[in-house]
Design a protein around this motif. Structure first.
Motif, PDB file in Angstrom:
ATOM      1  N   ASN A   9       0.832  -1.212   0.000  1.00  0.00           N
ATOM      2  CA  ASN A   9       0.000   0.000   0.000  1.00  0.00           C
ATOM      3  C   ASN A   9       0.861   1.254   0.000  1.00  0.00           C
ATOM      4  OD1 ASN A   9      -2.580  -1.038  -0.049  1.00  0.00           O
ATOM      5  ND2 ASN A   9      -2.753  -1.185   2.183  1.00  0.00           N
ATOM      6  N   THR A  30     -10.666  -1.650   4.478  1.00  0.00           N
ATOM      7  CA  THR A  30      -9.631  -2.658   4.648  1.00  0.00           C
ATOM      8  C   THR A  30      -9.606  -3.553   3.409  1.00  0.00           C
ATOM      9  OG1 THR A  30     -10.034  -2.679   7.002  1.00  0.00           O
ATOM     10  CG2 THR A  30      -8.899  -4.602   6.104  1.00  0.00           C
ATOM     11  N   PRO A  31      -8.454  -3.905   2.889  1.00  0.00           N
ATOM     12  CA  PRO A  31      -7.095  -3.514   3.253  1.00  0.00           C
ATOM     13  C   PRO A  31      -6.519  -2.349   2.444  1.00  0.00           C
ATOM     14  CG  PRO A  31      -7.076  -5.465   1.877  1.00  0.00           C
ATOM     15  CD  PRO A  31      -8.498  -5.021   1.953  1.00  0.00           C
ATOM     16  N   SER A  80     -11.307  -1.744  -2.219  1.00  0.00           N
ATOM     17  CA  SER A  80     -11.216  -3.176  -1.944  1.00  0.00           C
ATOM     18  C   SER A  80     -12.624  -3.733  -1.777  1.00  0.00           C
ATOM     19  CB  SER A  80     -10.496  -3.433  -0.609  1.00  0.00           C
ATOM     20  OG  SER A  80      -9.126  -3.159  -0.681  1.00  0.00           O
ATOM     21  N   ARG A 108      -9.615  -8.410  -2.040  1.00  0.00           N
ATOM     22  CA  ARG A 108     -10.113  -8.983  -0.791  1.00  0.00           C
ATOM     23  C   ARG A 108     -11.410  -9.728  -1.075  1.00  0.00           C
ATOM     24  NH1 ARG A 108     -12.981  -5.209   3.912  1.00  0.00           N
ATOM     25  NH2 ARG A 108     -14.613  -6.737   4.236  1.00  0.00           N
ATOM     26  N   HIS A 117      -9.886 -10.937   4.270  1.00  0.00           N
ATOM     27  CA  HIS A 117      -8.586 -11.331   3.711  1.00  0.00           C
ATOM     28  C   HIS A 117      -8.630 -11.531   2.203  1.00  0.00           C
ATOM     29  CE1 HIS A 117      -6.684 -11.258   7.575  1.00  0.00           C
ATOM     30  NE2 HIS A 117      -7.788 -11.770   8.065  1.00  0.00           N
ATOM     31  N   GLY A 168      -4.554  -8.307  -1.258  1.00  0.00           N
ATOM     32  CA  GLY A 168      -4.775  -7.722   0.067  1.00  0.00           C
ATOM     33  C   GLY A 168      -3.955  -8.424   1.134  1.00  0.00           C
ATOM     34  N   PHE A 169      -3.428  -7.672   2.062  1.00  0.00           N
ATOM     35  CA  PHE A 169      -2.613  -8.144   3.185  1.00  0.00           C
ATOM     36  C   PHE A 169      -1.310  -8.825   2.746  1.00  0.00           C
ATOM     37  CE2 PHE A 169      -6.806  -7.766   5.157  1.00  0.00           C
ATOM     38  CZ  PHE A 169      -6.488  -6.952   6.220  1.00  0.00           C
ATOM     39  N   SER A 172      -0.303  -6.058   0.262  1.00  0.00           N
ATOM     40  CA  SER A 172      -0.616  -4.680   0.674  1.00  0.00           C
ATOM     41  C   SER A 172      -0.046  -4.342   2.046  1.00  0.00           C
ATOM     42  CB  SER A 172      -2.133  -4.464   0.683  1.00  0.00           C
ATOM     43  OG  SER A 172      -2.739  -5.133   1.769  1.00  0.00           O
ATOM     44  N   GLY A 173      -0.016  -5.332   2.927  1.00  0.00           N
ATOM     45  CA  GLY A 173       0.408  -5.046   4.299  1.00  0.00           C
ATOM     46  C   GLY A 173       1.803  -5.532   4.629  1.00  0.00           C
TER      47      GLY A 173
END
Lengths: 394, 115
Positions: A9, A30-31, A80, A108, A117, A168-169, A172-173
Motif C-alpha cells: 500500500n 480494509t485492506p 477493496s 479482498r 482477507h 490484500g494483506f 498490501s500489508g
C-alpha cells in the motif's frame, strides 16, 4: 532511483504521490485504507497539490471521481472488496463515458461470511465492467502498474479507466523491497494530462451522459468501447516497454517461466505466482518438465498471445483465487480455456481454486496440483471438475 | 422552439443514421449543450391537453407546474402547448385554477384536428 523497505500500500501511495493527480476521491476500506490514509497525509503536509475529496461511501467515491474526471481533472481513487462492490454501477459508467480514471484495487474476499482477507472475488467480479485490469504479483509491480496505469488510461486511442490489483494483506500489508523512481522521472513518464471534451470548458459546452436508447446509438458506443480495449492491448505493451527503458523493469501482458519445453504449465495470477515459480524450480531440479505463465493483463485478455505461448503444453493447470458459482471453473480458467480452444492443438485443461478468504497456499498444495496434472499427462482419467487446494473435506 | 435555445449548431449530424462506432465522440459525449430539446417525447402521449383561450387568464401556474417545459410563453402570455415534448401527464389540467385545460384522448384529438 532508490530502494525502499515499504508495504504494498505504501508503495502504491508513493507512486500516486509522485504522479500527483489533480483529484483523489476516497473512502477507506480494509485492506486499502493505508492508501487513502497515506495520501490524505501527503495532502495535509502540503506535499502534493491534489484536491482530496472525502466521501461517505464508495458509490460516492466513484461518482465524485467520474464527475471530477469528466470536468477535466486527472483523477484516481482506490478500493477493496465491499467498497468495490458498492461502486459497481458507477464502474460501468466510468468506462462507458471513456474516462481515464485509475484505481488501485487491493483484492479482498467478498462477504459472506464476513471476511477481510485476500482473494480475487472483488476484481474478478468486475471483469466485465469495461475497465482495463492489470494484476501485480508484489509491491514492486503494484508500484510500477500504478504509474503505468495513467499513461494507458489517458492514451487517446484508449481513454478507458484502469484498475491495478495487488493482493490484500499478503502484499498490501507486507513490507518488502521496492525500487522507486525519482518524482520528476515519474512526472515526466506520465506527462501532462490532456483533457477530452471537459465539462469545465465553458467556451465549448458539451453534454455528458445523455440518454441513448432504442433507435439510438447505444450499440455503436458499446462496440467503440470494446475496440478501445483492442487498442489498449497494443498501448499496454508500448507503455510497458517505455517503462522498461526508464526503470529497467519491462512489462508485457504476461510473464513466462520455463515454458519452452514444458509439458505441464501452471497459469497463475497475483501473489501466488511467486509460490508457483519457486515450486516450478524445485520440480525442474527433480527433472520434471514444468513451467509457469503469470498473467498481468486480464482485461483486455491477451488470448492470442497466451494461446501462442502455451501451444507446446500438453496439460495446463489454471490457478484461480476466486470461484465462479455454477461455472465450469474460475474466471482465469474459463478465459484460458477459451483461448486454447481456438488453437490447433487442445491441451487438457484443469482448474485449481485456492486461497479463498485468505486461505494460505503451501508449496505442497502446488506440488499436489502438479501431481494431478502428471496423472492426466500420463493418460490417466482425471476429473475435469474444478479442484480445490488446501480445502478441508470430510 | 424556445427563445433560450442557442442558435449555433457546430455538430453536423445530417447523416448520423449511418454513423458507425468510429464516428461518434468517445464516451457518447455530445459536443454541444442544451440539446435535450432535440429529443421529441410527444410520441409517448395518450392524452392531449387542450386549452380554452376564453377561460385562460395567463396566470402561468401551468407554466411552472409543467415538468417538460411544454407551456409556450411569449410576452407574458401563454401562447400554446409544445406538443413535440408534452407527454400528456395532465398536471397542467390538474393545477389550472380556472379549468381552462382539459385532457382529451390523443386519437380523438388527432381526428378532430384533421377535420
Amino acid at each position: 532511483m532508490a530502494r525502499k523497505a515499504i508495504t504494498g500500500n505504501g508503495a502504491i501511495a508513493l507512486a500516486l504521490k509522485q504522479v500527483e493527480p489533480d483529484v483523489m476521491a476516497a473512502y477507506p476500506i480494509t485492506p486499502q485504507t493505508e492508501i487513502a490514509q497515506n495520501y490524505a497525509q501527503f495532502v495535509a503536509d502540503g506535499a502534493v497539490k491534489t484536491e482530496y475529496i472525502p466521501v461517505e461511501s464508495e458509490h460516492s467515491a466513484m461518482s465524485a471521481a467520474i464527475g471530477s474526471c469528466a470536468a477535466g481533472a486527472r483523477t484516481f481513487t482506490a478500493t477493496s472488496s465491499q467498497g468495490f462492490a458498492l461502486m459497481w454501477e458507477m464502474l460501468f459508467i466510468a468506462a462507458s463515458l471513456r474516462l481515464p480514471l485509475t484505481m488501485p484495487v487491493i483484492t479482498r474476499a467478498l462477504s459472506g461470511p464476513i471476511n477481510i482477507h485476500c482473494d480475487h472475488s472483488d476484481s474478478m467480479g468486475g471483469r466485465d465492467c469495461g475497465w482495463i485490469q492489470l494484476y501485480g504479483e508484489g509491491a514492486q509491480e503494484g508500484y510500477d502498474n500504478a504509474i503505468q496505469a495513467f499513461r494507458i488510461a489517458e492514451h487517446m486511442e484508449v481513454r478507458l479507466p484502469v484498475m491495478t490489483m495487488i493482493d490484500g494483506f499478503i502484499i498490501s500489508g507486507a513490507i518488502g523491497p521496492v525500487e522507486t523512481l525519482e518524482d520528476d522521472e515519474v512526472k515526466k513518464f506520465v506527462g501532462e494530462y490532456t483533457t477530452l471534451n471537459p465539462l469545465l470548458n465553458v467556451a465549448n459546452p458539451v453534454t455528458v451522459g445523455a440518454f441513448d436508447s432504442l433507435g439510438g446509438w447505444y450499440f455503436e458506443h458499446k462496440v467503440a468501447q470494446n475496440r478501445a480495449m483492442d487498442n489498449a492491448m497494443k498501448v499496454i505493451e508500448e507503455v510497458g516497454k517505455d517503462f522498461g527503458s526508464l526503470s529497467g523493469r519491462e512489462y508485457s501482458h504476461f510473464k513466462t517461466h520455463m515454458i519452452e519445453d514444458a509439458e505441464i504449465v501452471l497459469v497463475a495470477i497475483g501473489s501466488a505466482a511467486g509460490n508457483v515459480k519457486t515450486m516450478v524450480d524445485t520440480l525442474r531440479a527433480e527433472g520434471k518438465k514444468v513451467g509457469m505463465l503469470k498473467v498481468r493483463t486480464f482485461r483486455p485478455f491477451p488470448y492470442e498471445q497466451i494461446r501462442q505461448a502455451l501451444s507446446n503444453a500438453c496439460v495446463i493447470g489454471v490457478m484461480d483465487r476466486s470461484d465462479s458459482y455454477g461455472a465450469q471453473g474460475g474466471p482465469l480458467f474459463t478465459e484460458i480455456s477459451a483461448a486454447m480452444f481456438g488453437g490447433e492443438t487442445r491441451p487438457k485443461m484443469f482448474n485449481f481454486i485456492y486461497g479463498l478468504g485468505g486461505r494460505d497456499i503451501f508449496p505442497d498444495d502446488i506440488r499436489g496440483a502438479v501431481e494431478t496434472l502428471e496423472q492426466a499427462a500420463a493418460g490417466e482419467q482425471v476429473s475435469q471438475t474444478r479442484h480445490y487446494l488446501n480445502v478441508r473435506e470430510g | 422552439m424556445s427563445k433560450t435555445r442557442p442558435e449555433k449548431k457546430k455538430w453536423d449530424v445530417s447523416d448520423i443514421q449511418k454513423w458507425g462506432p468510429g464516428r461518434h465522440e468517445k464516451g457518447a459525449t455530445i459536443p454541444e449543450s442544451g440539446n435535450a430539446q432535440d429529443y421529441k417525447t410527444g410520441g409517448w402521449r395518450s392524452e392531449r391537453p387542450r386549452r380554452d383561450r376564453e377561460k385562460c387568464n395567463d396566470c402561468m401556474i401551468c407554466f411552472f407546474a409543467c415538468p417538460d417545459s411544454s407551456i409556450r410563453v411569449e410576452n407574458d402570455k401563454m401562447v400554446d402547448i409544445d406538443l413535440d415534448h408534452c407527454k400528456g401527464c395532465g398536471i397542467c389540467a390538474q393545477v389550472c385554477p380556472r379549468d381552462a385545460i382539459e385532457m382529451m384522448n390523443e386519437i380523438k384529438a388527432c381526428k378532430l384536428e384533421e377535420k
